[in-house]
Design a protein around this motif. Structure first.
Motif, PDB file in Angstrom:
ATOM      1  N   CYS A 251       0.848  -1.194   0.000  1.00  0.00           N
ATOM      2  CA  CYS A 251       0.000   0.000   0.000  1.00  0.00           C
ATOM      3  C   CYS A 251       0.882   1.242   0.000  1.00  0.00           C
ATOM      4  O   CYS A 251       1.933   1.280   0.651  1.00  0.00           O
ATOM      5  CB  CYS A 251      -0.893   0.019   1.236  1.00  0.00           C
ATOM      6  SG  CYS A 251      -2.211  -1.225   1.244  1.00  0.00           S
ATOM      7  N   CYS A 261      -9.544   2.701  -1.040  1.00  0.00           N
ATOM      8  CA  CYS A 261      -8.620   1.946  -0.185  1.00  0.00           C
ATOM      9  C   CYS A 261      -9.106   1.838   1.256  1.00  0.00           C
ATOM     10  O   CYS A 261      -8.440   1.213   2.091  1.00  0.00           O
ATOM     11  CB  CYS A 261      -7.244   2.602  -0.195  1.00  0.00           C
ATOM     12  SG  CYS A 261      -6.563   2.849  -1.841  1.00  0.00           S
ATOM     13  N   CYS A 265      -6.403  -0.703   3.004  1.00  0.00           N
ATOM     14  CA  CYS A 265      -5.077  -0.254   3.406  1.00  0.00           C
ATOM     15  C   CYS A 265      -5.175   0.428   4.764  1.00  0.00           C
ATOM     16  O   CYS A 265      -6.235   0.982   5.107  1.00  0.00           O
ATOM     17  CB  CYS A 265      -4.492   0.719   2.372  1.00  0.00           C
ATOM     18  SG  CYS A 265      -3.942  -0.068   0.851  1.00  0.00           S
ATOM     19  N   CYS A 269      -2.658  -4.835   0.600  1.00  0.00           N
ATOM     20  CA  CYS A 269      -2.068  -5.210  -0.690  1.00  0.00           C
ATOM     21  C   CYS A 269      -1.152  -6.427  -0.603  1.00  0.00           C
ATOM     22  O   CYS A 269      -0.919  -7.094  -1.614  1.00  0.00           O
ATOM     23  CB  CYS A 269      -1.288  -4.029  -1.267  1.00  0.00           C
ATOM     24  SG  CYS A 269      -2.338  -2.643  -1.772  1.00  0.00           S
ATOM     25  N   PRO A 274      -6.036  -7.857  -4.505  1.00  0.00           N
ATOM     26  CA  PRO A 274      -6.795  -6.616  -4.736  1.00  0.00           C
ATOM     27  C   PRO A 274      -7.701  -6.731  -5.958  1.00  0.00           C
ATOM     28  O   PRO A 274      -7.462  -7.528  -6.863  1.00  0.00           O
ATOM     29  CB  PRO A 274      -5.683  -5.590  -4.967  1.00  0.00           C
ATOM     30  CG  PRO A 274      -4.577  -6.379  -5.576  1.00  0.00           C
ATOM     31  CD  PRO A 274      -4.649  -7.747  -4.960  1.00  0.00           C
ATOM     32  N   GLN A 278      -8.426  -1.428  -6.785  1.00  0.00           N
ATOM     33  CA  GLN A 278      -7.524  -1.333  -5.641  1.00  0.00           C
ATOM     34  C   GLN A 278      -6.067  -1.466  -6.079  1.00  0.00           C
ATOM     35  O   GLN A 278      -5.175  -0.798  -5.550  1.00  0.00           O
ATOM     36  CB  GLN A 278      -7.871  -2.412  -4.615  1.00  0.00           C
ATOM     37  CG  GLN A 278      -9.177  -2.174  -3.881  1.00  0.00           C
ATOM     38  CD  GLN A 278      -9.599  -3.354  -3.033  1.00  0.00           C
ATOM     39  OE1 GLN A 278      -9.233  -4.498  -3.315  1.00  0.00           O
ATOM     40  NE2 GLN A 278     -10.399  -3.092  -1.998  1.00  0.00           N
ATOM     41  N   PHE A 279      -5.819  -2.345  -7.041  1.00  0.00           N
ATOM     42  CA  PHE A 279      -4.444  -2.537  -7.509  1.00  0.00           C
ATOM     43  C   PHE A 279      -3.895  -1.257  -8.126  1.00  0.00           C
ATOM     44  O   PHE A 279      -2.732  -0.895  -7.921  1.00  0.00           O
ATOM     45  CB  PHE A 279      -4.383  -3.680  -8.526  1.00  0.00           C
ATOM     46  CG  PHE A 279      -2.991  -4.006  -8.993  1.00  0.00           C
ATOM     47  CD1 PHE A 279      -2.156  -4.809  -8.235  1.00  0.00           C
ATOM     48  CD2 PHE A 279      -2.509  -3.491 -10.191  1.00  0.00           C
ATOM     49  CE1 PHE A 279      -0.868  -5.114  -8.662  1.00  0.00           C
ATOM     50  CE2 PHE A 279      -1.223  -3.784 -10.625  1.00  0.00           C
ATOM     51  CZ  PHE A 279      -0.393  -4.607  -9.851  1.00  0.00           C
ATOM     52  N   CYS A 283      -2.327   0.075  -4.366  1.00  0.00           N
ATOM     53  CA  CYS A 283      -1.079  -0.692  -4.291  1.00  0.00           C
ATOM     54  C   CYS A 283       0.008  -0.038  -5.141  1.00  0.00           C
ATOM     55  O   CYS A 283       0.449  -0.588  -6.172  1.00  0.00           O
ATOM     56  CB  CYS A 283      -1.322  -2.139  -4.724  1.00  0.00           C
ATOM     57  SG  CYS A 283      -2.619  -2.978  -3.781  1.00  0.00           S
TER      58      CYS A 283
END
Length: 682
Positions: A251, A261, A265, A269, A274, A278-279, A283
């Motif tokens: 993260c 997130c 987070c 991550c 994820p 989110q990735f 991350c």
């Protein structure tokens, strides 16, 4: 008078080969006991700063050192990556990581007690090393498999795979192999420096051996960890992750400001796969290494195989000095221990040498021999210092786990140095410090007649190690001012000003003084325990006492098992300050209680000289046997040759001389009986 000098020469040569009574004082016409007392006192007055001759290192000794270099390079390369692999790949929390590292130390340095006993009693050191080698290789091979996609359910996420089980199994198997190897190799190297009569090298030679032995260990522990992070894929300056289609990142420091997130987070991550959103948004932190299979399989495993191949080739040429096993003494030890618990007493005066509870057992029916009881006493007296020294290794081992938790993710990674690699400053400090101490500091102190005992060094090493943790606590104070931990793990760290977190983030290089000073502490304190374990152990128990010395790491791990369940990242500052202060105070405490420690030849020379009366007789065989028997005269001539400092004869008081004397006394008794029978027939 000539016979008295011969007797004194025999005793003094057994105590210190090459020194004779005639070279110290002439006219020794008093009793043999007073001669020995005067000679011993004279030796004690000059031995404080001995002008000792250094024994040249043999090729066999260098080969054993090379084996230790390769084995330790493998050990520290694997251990260095355990924190990142355990937390970022297996999802362990900070407290679980601390327990893992404590178990690794406990297992690797506790098993040598069993390995040392089997080596001393049944196998011999050479066979014990040969047995441990394939076990070690098997464990490392399992570690390699545990880091591949085959062991993960959804690589690079665990998700039900067997990687965690395989990881624990591999550590366990490697610890068994280490248990056979670790207590034997350091003693085995020293045995390669024995002379033709089986005598140990001089104390100065042994001091030099263990300094350079420790240098070899840390060349291995420096080279391996320097290479490992570059291959693992965890640093931008190193290799990328080589498995196509797989990437993993931590993260980012400002992820808590991003709505997508929230709840994921910090920390998500590395533990939970994820979503695409989110990735891309959460991350964006440092890249997570995935090439553990490459480091352990293509670097550590070949290095370990090369180390053991070198060892086996050395057995072929030039060949090793191999001491046979001495037989099991465990039953006798427990018999003596039970006698001491029952407070058995022979009612004889004390010899004033410590462990009186064992001394009282001498001569009591059913107890071990007097010599074996004295060996047990020396073993326990020497090993007593190792108990408080366990705090040294608790502090040392926690610097690695607590240091990693402190670094990740609160410190800024710079170039090719990450939270794993910064710890190699410990090894680098050792590589720099050992030559300085060996060629500079120690000779300079000796020149000014400043004598550093093992206790001085151990106490100083303890103080320096405590200072390292106090510095770590100071750095943690700064980190706590910039943010806080929202959970028990270090990955839960949140900045008070996440938008501008990079302006407040300290560099990973702030940990350099911590690990550098810890290396100096090891050179000062830990090498002294290795020397003490060898010179302060009876001849038949050297591997066992060396194992007790290594078990200080095991003792530190036991303290860790007690302390670390209460550890959380938010409380880390208290653990660092309190542990550092206690460790600093333990230094002067050790000096106060052990400052008069006497062991080895200084405590019980008779264990090395075998028997004082027999030593005297080996120096006066001529007066005992007159002109009888060619073999007896040949034996006496061999003794005189050794006494005159020329090669080819028995050392007075050595085991060979004692055995020969016993045999020849039997021959003499038999010849006298036969002569009497012949006279009776006439």
């Amino acid at each position: 008078m000539t016979d008295s000098i011969i007797r004194a020469d025999a005793m003094l040569s057994a105590r210190r080969p090459g020194v004779t009574a005639s070279s110290l004082r002439t006219g020794l016409e008093s009793s043999l006991r007073s001669v020995y007392s005067m000679g011993h006192s004279a030796l004690a007055s000059v031995a404080e700063f001995p002008d000792e001759e250094l024994t040249p290192f043999t090729l066999a000794c260098f080969l054993v050192i090379a084996v230790e270099l390769g084995e330790r390079a493998t050990y520290y390369t694997t251990k260095l990556l355990y924190p990142s692999f355990a937390t970022q790949m297996l999802g362990m929390s900070s407290s679980e990581l601390n327990i893992l590292m404590n178990f690794n130390d406990f297992w690797n340095y506790g098993n040598p007690l069993l390995g040392a006993y089997l080596a001393d009693a049944f196998l011999g050191r050479f066979k014990a090393i040969c047995l441990g080698a394939p076990i070690y290789v098997l464990g490392l091979s399992l570690l390699v498999l545990s880091s591949t996609p085959l062991a993960f359910g959804d690589f690079p996420y665990l998700e039900g795979g067997w990687a965690k089980i395989g990881f624990w199994m591999s550590i366990t198997v490697m610890g068994v192999g280490c248990g056979f190897i670790k207590p034997c190799v350091s003693v085995f190297a020293a045995e390669q420096l024995k002379d033709e009569n089986g005598n140990d090298a001089s104390p100065r030679t042994l001091e030099k051996l263990y300094l350079w032995w420790y240098l070899a260990i840390n060349i291995g522990s420096f080279v391996g960890p320097v290479v490992a992070p570059l291959l693992s894929g965890g640093t931008e300056a190193g290799l990328p992750n080589l498995l196509p289609g797989y990437e993993k990142f931590q993260c980012s420091g400002n992820a808590t400001l991003i709505p997508a997130c929230e709840g994921y987070c910090p920390g998500g991550c590395t533990t939970t796969p994820p979503t695409p959103e989110q990735f891309s948004e959460c991350c964006n932190g440092p890249r997570v290494a995935l090439n553990y299979w490459l480091v352990w399989g293509c670097w550590s495993l070949p290095m370990l195989l090369l180390a053991f191949l070198t060892f086996f080739l050395g057995a072929w040429r030039p060949g090793y000095v191999i001491s046979p096993p001495q037989g099991s003494y465990l039953g006798d030890f427990f018999k003596a221990l039970w006698g001491a618990v029952r407070c058995l007493d022979n009612k004889k005066p004390s010899d004033g040498k410590g462990m009186r509870c064992f001394e009282r057992l001498k001569g009591i029916p059913g107890m071990p021999s007097d010599r074996l009881l004295d060996e047990f006493r020396m073993m326990l007296i020497t090993s007593s210092i190792f108990l408080p020294f366990s705090l040294f290794w608790f502090a040392n081992s926690q610097m690695y786990s607590w240091g990693y938790n402190q670094c990740n993710p609160a410190l800024k990674i710079s170039g090719w140095v990450d939270c794993n690699q910064i710890q190699i400053m410990n090894s680098l400090a050792i590589l720099v410090t050992i030559p300085i101490f060996d060629f500079g500091l120690y000779p300079l102190l000796a020149k000014f007649r400043v004598r550093l005992t093992h206790i001085h060094k151990i106490s100083a090493g303890m103080v320096i190690m405590g200072c390292c943790l106090l510095i770590m606590g100071g750095l943690q104070s700064y980190i706590n001012k910039q943010g806080y931990y929202s959970g028990p793990s270090s990955t839960s760290y949140v900045y008070y000003d996440p938008k501008n977190y990079k302006e407040h983030q300290a560099s990973v290089y702030w940990q350099v003084p911590i690990f550098w000073l810890s290396g100096v502490a090891e050179v000062v304190g830990n090498i002294a325990t290795l020397e003490l374990a060898y010179v302060g152990s009876p001849p038949s128990m050297k591997s066992l006492v060396m194992a007790f010395g290594l078990m200080t790491s095991c003792g530190g791990a036991i303290i860790g098992f007690i302390v670390n369940p209460f550890y959380t990242s938010s409380r880390s500052i208290y653990f660092q300050y309190v542990t550092g202060a206690i460790t600093v105070l333990m230094g002067p405490t050790i000096w106060f209680f052990w400052r008069n420690l006497r062991t080895g030849r200084d405590l019980m020379p008779e264990l090395f000289e075998e028997n004082l009366k027999a030593v005297i007789r080996t120096g006066s065989m001529g007066s005992l046997v007159g002109q009888g028997g060619g073999s007896l005269m040949e034996f006496r001539g061999s003794l005189k040759t050794s006494m005159d400092g020329k090669p080819g004869g028995y050392e007075m008081g050595s085991k060979n001389a004692m055995e020969a004397l016993t045999s020849l006394q039997g021959s003499l008794k038999k010849s006298i009986q036969e002569e009497g029978e012949e006279e009776g027939e006439e």
